[in-house]
Enzyme design. Sequence first.
Site, short mmCIF file in Angstrom:
data_model
loop_
_atom_site.label_atom_id
_atom_site.label_comp_id
_atom_site.label_asym_id
_atom_site.label_seq_id
_atom_site.Cartn_x
_atom_site.Cartn_y
_atom_site.Cartn_z
N HIS A 30 6.15 -2.67 -11.74
CA HIS A 30 5.03 -3.60 -11.56
C HIS A 30 3.71 -2.97 -11.97
CE1 HIS A 30 5.25 -1.58 -7.54
NE2 HIS A 30 3.93 -1.61 -7.61
N HIS B 149 -2.86 0.47 -9.94
CA HIS B 149 -1.80 1.42 -10.31
C HIS B 149 -0.69 0.73 -11.09
CE1 HIS B 149 -0.17 -0.06 -6.34
NE2 HIS B 149 1.00 0.05 -6.95
N GLU C 203 2.75 5.09 -9.55
CA GLU C 203 3.70 5.00 -8.44
C GLU C 203 5.10 5.14 -9.03
OE1 GLU C 203 3.76 1.11 -6.58
OE2 GLU C 203 4.80 1.85 -4.82
CO CO Z 1 2.87 -0.62 -6.16
#
Ligand code: CO
Length: 134
Positions: free
Chosen positions: A7, A79, A130
């Site tokens: 994502h 992020h 991440e």
């Molecule tokens: Co995230």
Amino acid sequence: MIGRLNHVAIAVPDLEAASKTYRDVLGATVRAPQDEPDHGVTVVFVELDNTKIELLHPLGENSPIAGFLEKNKSGGIHHICYEVDDILAARDKLVSEGARILGSGEPKIGAHGKPVLFLHPKDFDGTLVELEQV
Ligand code: CO
């Protein structure tokens, strides 16, 4: 080591307005807001064919994205998340390459119920990364 893009997370000052933009202007599938008290955010998942967008809004005090929105008042990309098969092996490899892991260095359970880690943006061209074990 990294696999698919899981994502892209965007911090937004107004979750309802952002949800409406993705749903009505961009024509995407937008889920209901979900509170994540452990992470200090409310998240709206936008589902695309090949990945997800997460709209993040601060929840409670000491939200990790409050400072970001203070600096970026109209919101912005916060992020990106890459998938890995084995998060501990990925972490150990990154540490051996000199990358810094944020926080305790131990994986936490993320918004999708899977272990995640965050990498220092200074080690990745100014991008907070991440990693999620899938
Ligand atoms: Co995230």
